[in-house]
Scaffold this motif. Structure first.
Motif, mmCIF file in Angstrom:
data_model
loop_
_atom_site.group_PDB
_atom_site.id
_atom_site.type_symbol
_atom_site.label_atom_id
_atom_site.label_comp_id
_atom_site.label_asym_id
_atom_site.label_seq_id
_atom_site.Cartn_x
_atom_site.Cartn_y
_atom_site.Cartn_z
ATOM 1 N N VAL A 173 -3.965 -0.305 -9.173
ATOM 2 C CA VAL A 173 -4.109 -1.753 -8.999
ATOM 3 C C VAL A 173 -3.844 -2.409 -10.349
ATOM 4 O O VAL A 173 -4.500 -2.070 -11.359
ATOM 5 C CB VAL A 173 -5.516 -2.121 -8.480
ATOM 6 C CG1 VAL A 173 -5.634 -3.631 -8.315
ATOM 7 C CG2 VAL A 173 -5.795 -1.406 -7.175
ATOM 8 N N VAL A 200 -7.418 9.831 -1.570
ATOM 9 C CA VAL A 200 -6.457 8.820 -1.993
ATOM 10 C C VAL A 200 -7.119 7.884 -3.000
ATOM 11 O O VAL A 200 -8.304 7.549 -2.893
ATOM 12 C CB VAL A 200 -5.913 8.015 -0.790
ATOM 13 C CG1 VAL A 200 -7.023 7.288 -0.076
ATOM 14 C CG2 VAL A 200 -4.813 7.044 -1.238
ATOM 15 N N ASP A 259 0.813 -1.216 0.000
ATOM 16 C CA ASP A 259 0.000 0.000 0.000
ATOM 17 C C ASP A 259 0.847 1.269 0.000
ATOM 18 O O ASP A 259 0.340 2.374 -0.194
ATOM 19 C CB ASP A 259 -0.938 0.025 1.209
ATOM 20 C CG ASP A 259 -0.190 -0.181 2.501
ATOM 21 O OD1 ASP A 259 1.043 -0.179 2.448
ATOM 22 O OD2 ASP A 259 -0.848 -0.342 3.547
ATOM 23 N N SER A 260 2.162 1.136 0.192
ATOM 24 C CA SER A 260 3.103 2.251 0.111
ATOM 25 C C SER A 260 2.682 3.444 0.949
ATOM 26 O O SER A 260 2.850 4.598 0.550
ATOM 27 C CB SER A 260 3.270 2.711 -1.353
ATOM 28 O OG SER A 260 3.769 1.668 -2.129
ATOM 29 N N TYR A 282 8.291 3.757 -7.336
ATOM 30 C CA TYR A 282 7.179 3.375 -8.219
ATOM 31 C C TYR A 282 7.671 2.446 -9.321
ATOM 32 O O TYR A 282 7.020 1.430 -9.641
ATOM 33 C CB TYR A 282 6.550 4.622 -8.842
ATOM 34 C CG TYR A 282 5.629 5.395 -7.926
ATOM 35 C CD1 TYR A 282 5.472 5.043 -6.585
ATOM 36 C CD2 TYR A 282 4.910 6.491 -8.406
ATOM 37 C CE1 TYR A 282 4.635 5.768 -5.753
ATOM 38 C CE2 TYR A 282 4.062 7.214 -7.589
ATOM 39 C CZ TYR A 282 3.934 6.866 -6.249
ATOM 40 O OH TYR A 282 3.096 7.582 -5.431
ATOM 41 N N THR A 315 -2.101 -4.247 -5.464
ATOM 42 C CA THR A 315 -2.073 -2.812 -5.207
ATOM 43 C C THR A 315 -0.633 -2.345 -5.244
ATOM 44 O O THR A 315 0.191 -2.779 -4.432
ATOM 45 C CB THR A 315 -2.714 -2.492 -3.851
ATOM 46 O OG1 THR A 315 -4.051 -2.968 -3.840
ATOM 47 C CG2 THR A 315 -2.710 -0.989 -3.600
ATOM 48 N N PRO A 347 -0.255 4.282 -3.891
ATOM 49 C CA PRO A 347 -1.379 5.217 -3.833
ATOM 50 C C PRO A 347 -1.068 6.506 -4.587
ATOM 51 O O PRO A 347 0.084 6.845 -4.833
ATOM 52 C CB PRO A 347 -1.534 5.481 -2.337
ATOM 53 C CG PRO A 347 -0.153 5.368 -1.806
ATOM 54 C CD PRO A 347 0.557 4.329 -2.660
ATOM 55 N N ALA A 359 -5.153 7.601 -11.151
ATOM 56 C CA ALA A 359 -4.961 6.164 -10.903
ATOM 57 C C ALA A 359 -5.595 5.340 -12.004
ATOM 58 O O ALA A 359 -5.028 4.327 -12.453
ATOM 59 C CB ALA A 359 -5.551 5.790 -9.543
ATOM 60 N N TYR A 387 -5.848 4.282 -5.531
ATOM 61 C CA TYR A 387 -4.793 3.274 -5.613
ATOM 62 C C TYR A 387 -4.647 2.778 -7.047
ATOM 63 O O TYR A 387 -5.639 2.593 -7.774
ATOM 64 C CB TYR A 387 -5.097 2.092 -4.688
ATOM 65 C CG TYR A 387 -5.020 2.449 -3.219
ATOM 66 C CD1 TYR A 387 -3.815 2.369 -2.534
ATOM 67 C CD2 TYR A 387 -6.152 2.882 -2.540
ATOM 68 C CE1 TYR A 387 -3.737 2.710 -1.201
ATOM 69 C CE2 TYR A 387 -6.088 3.218 -1.195
ATOM 70 C CZ TYR A 387 -4.881 3.126 -0.533
ATOM 71 O OH TYR A 387 -4.806 3.466 0.788
ATOM 72 N N TYR A 443 -2.110 10.580 -4.260
ATOM 73 C CA TYR A 443 -2.751 11.536 -3.352
ATOM 74 C C TYR A 443 -3.014 12.893 -3.995
ATOM 75 O O TYR A 443 -3.992 13.559 -3.683
ATOM 76 C CB TYR A 443 -1.858 11.764 -2.117
ATOM 77 C CG TYR A 443 -1.756 10.570 -1.210
ATOM 78 C CD1 TYR A 443 -2.760 10.278 -0.306
ATOM 79 C CD2 TYR A 443 -0.627 9.744 -1.256
ATOM 80 C CE1 TYR A 443 -2.661 9.195 0.531
ATOM 81 C CE2 TYR A 443 -0.516 8.660 -0.431
ATOM 82 C CZ TYR A 443 -1.537 8.375 0.482
ATOM 83 O OH TYR A 443 -1.439 7.305 1.304
#
Length: 550
Positions: A45, A41, A25-26, A128, A50, A53, A67, A43, A55
């Motif tokens: 996927v 937030v 989930d970092s 990442y 996952t 995230p 995302a 995520y 933000y």
């Protein structure tokens, strides 16, 4: 059995270790960043994993939109290229770090993104990229035959473990049931065992029944806990368990949340019910005092206490329901059910409401009381029960007749008991006598018959009325008093018997309607008595003796 259980536990543990999907989930370790806690937030996927995230906003794009675009680019890249790890790169451009594959942009990291993690955008971009590479490596592995064979093998082993667990549960309960059956038989045979009085003497073994319930619950629990593990190996079955538990968890969560929100209203409903309950208790005490006569209210009869309390109780219940309804959940289902019940009640209770209204009128008119001898329509008997809907009568033939209160309101009612105790009720049989018999003679005979009848009241003198002068007879009515209205039928019978005896003794015929008073040689209707008086015809007597007639 003990070795088998240990073996299953070890197999399950190692399969679970090998089948776990890495979910990262970092979320940064910095607990001082308050902006992170308040930020929206989303995520990224990829293949049910996952990755990281998002933000911060990027221009007009929200974190959720960013995302979604990153997910789409990753899937497009996986489907279009033979993945080579050396083709991934990070390019610094203006205020952004752009992660690319073979010059195709996959994701971007801004200073705003890095600020949420308390790192530089280059460090965040490298993290990442590392996660994207790991995800693509895993995705590449899933396209190999070895991967699918191992996943299928894991699934079969997990299925075998589930079958073995259920088999062991069945074997365990089979042995346990045998012992429980012997144990219950032993309890029933013991004389000083207290538990044998709690066990059923016939029917199914109570311990076996409890064992079946426990076994069923245990199997359901095993399936509930084991199915996510069983479906976690194959990609197309991995989401089945999650969806199934989502179907169960979502309604439970909704019900739990609604119940928590409903707690303040539930407390208000509870207070209303408590107040209503104690108010009814106070009123019941007052009603009891009114019924026993200890408490008197001018103009209020004691027999009104209970029906009045029932009416007041209905009004209190209605008011309570009005107060409670405003605290109930205002869902469409609840409103629909309420409307349906109201329509059914309105359509089906028309006659019932008419009877209730009539019952209330009868209660306060007081035309009769329990035990009174009454006649309603063609039915005569004693009142045994009256309520808001019907009145029950027991006839003189011990027949139980139920009459709706609306019928009583719309017909005539005779109450023979109401005035009997003080004024007496008049019993009035009638006789028809020919014109050849003097009226004084008839009146005397009728009064003698009344005098000779037992159990009639002597407080009031009987009297005779000449009701009609018909073509063939005179109708006389004997009126006598009694204070026992419940024995009217018996007194009528005794009085008629006494009248018949008195008239027969006097030689007076009681003519039925249209019976001619003129004789044409036919015999008299008066029965012959053994001790007849001497005939007033001496000549006829001499002729009878001379001819040998009796």
């Amino acid at each position: 059995m003990r070795k088998a259980v240990i073996l299953i536990a070890l197999v399950t543990f190692f399969l679970q270790v090998f089948s776990q999907t890495e979910v990262r989930d970092s979320i940064p370790n910095s607990a001082t960043d308050k902006n992170l806690q308040k930020a929206e937030v989303a995520y990224v996927v990829f293949n049910s994993d996952t990755l990281f995230p998002v933000y911060a906003n990027l221009g007009p794009y929200s974190p959720a939109e960013r995302a979604a675009m990153i997910n789409e680019r990753l899937e497009t890249t996986m489907a279009s290229f033979q993945i080579d790890g050396d083709l991934f790169s990070i390019t610094e451009k203006n205020n952004y770090s752009i992660i690319s594959y073979d010059e195709l942009p996959l994701a971007s990291v801004s200073e705003a993104d890095a600020a949420f993690f308390g790192k530089t955008k280059s460090d965040v971009a490298n993290e990442y990229l590392a996660k994207i590479k790991i995800a693509f490596d895993k995705a590449s592995e899933r396209n190999t035959l070895t991967y699918w064979l191992l996943r299928a093998l894991y699934t079969l082993l997990a299925l075998g473990g589930l079958i073995l667990i259920i088999f062991l549960i069945n074997r365990f309960f089979k042995v346990l049931n045998i012992k429980l059956e012997h144990y219950e038989k032993g309890l029933k045979q013991k004389r000083k065992s207290f538990l044998k009085y709690l066990l059923p003497s016939k029917g199914e073994n109570i311990f076996l029944l409890i064992s079946k319930v426990v076994k069923f619950a245990l199997v359901i629990l095993v399936l509930f806990l084991y199915l996510p593990f069983l479906f976690s190996f194959l990609p197309w079955t991995r989401d089945l368990a999650d969806k199934f538990y989502g179907y169960l968890a979502d309604p439970v969560k909704k019900i739990a949340n609604d119940f928590v929100d409903f707690i303040p209203d539930l407390f208000a409903i509870f207070v209303i019910i408590i107040i209503t309950r104690y108010l009814l208790k106070i009123l019941s005490v007052v009603v009891r005092e009114l019924e026993t006569g200890k408490l008197r209210i001018k103009g209020f009869h004691s027999d009104w206490a209970k029906p009045t309390f029932n009416l007041v109780k209905i009004v209190i219940y209605i008011i309570t329901a009005v107060f409670i309804v405003q605290y109930l959940p205002s869902s469409k289902a609840f409103q629909g059910v309420s409307i349906f019940v109201g329509v059914i009640f309105t359509l089906g209770s028309t006659s019932a409401i008419a009877n209730i209204v009539a019952g209330i009128v009868i209660t306060y008119m007081r035309p009769f009381q329990i035990g009174d001898r009454v006649k309603i329509g063609d039915t005569m008997g004693d009142i045994v029960e009256k309520n808001l809907l019907v009145t029950r009568i027991k006839t003189i033939k011990n027949e139980d007749v139920t009459i709706p209160n609306a019928t009583i309101i719309n017909t005539h009612l005779w109450n023979y008991t109401k005035n009997a105790s003080q004024l007496g009720i008049i019993i009035h049989p009638t006789v028809t006598i020919g014109y050849d018999v003097p009226a004084d003679t008839v009146i005397k005979l009728l009064l003698d018959a009344a005098k000779n009848t037992k159990n009639l009241t002597r407080d009031f003198k009987p009297f005779v009325l000449q009701k009609s002068l018909s073509d063939f007879y005179v109708e006389y009515e004997l009126n006598v008093y009694t204070k026992q209205a419940g024995k009217m039928a018996h007194f009528y019978s005794e009085l008629n018997k006494s009248i018949l005896n008195e008239f027969n003794k006097a030689g007076v015929e009681i003519l039925s309607p249209h019976y001619s008073a003129y004789r044409d040689g036919n015999a008299s209707t008066i029965p012959q008595q053994k001790n007849d008086k001497p005939s007033s015809d001496p000549v006829g007597e001499v002729i009878k003796k001379a001819t040998g007639q009796k």
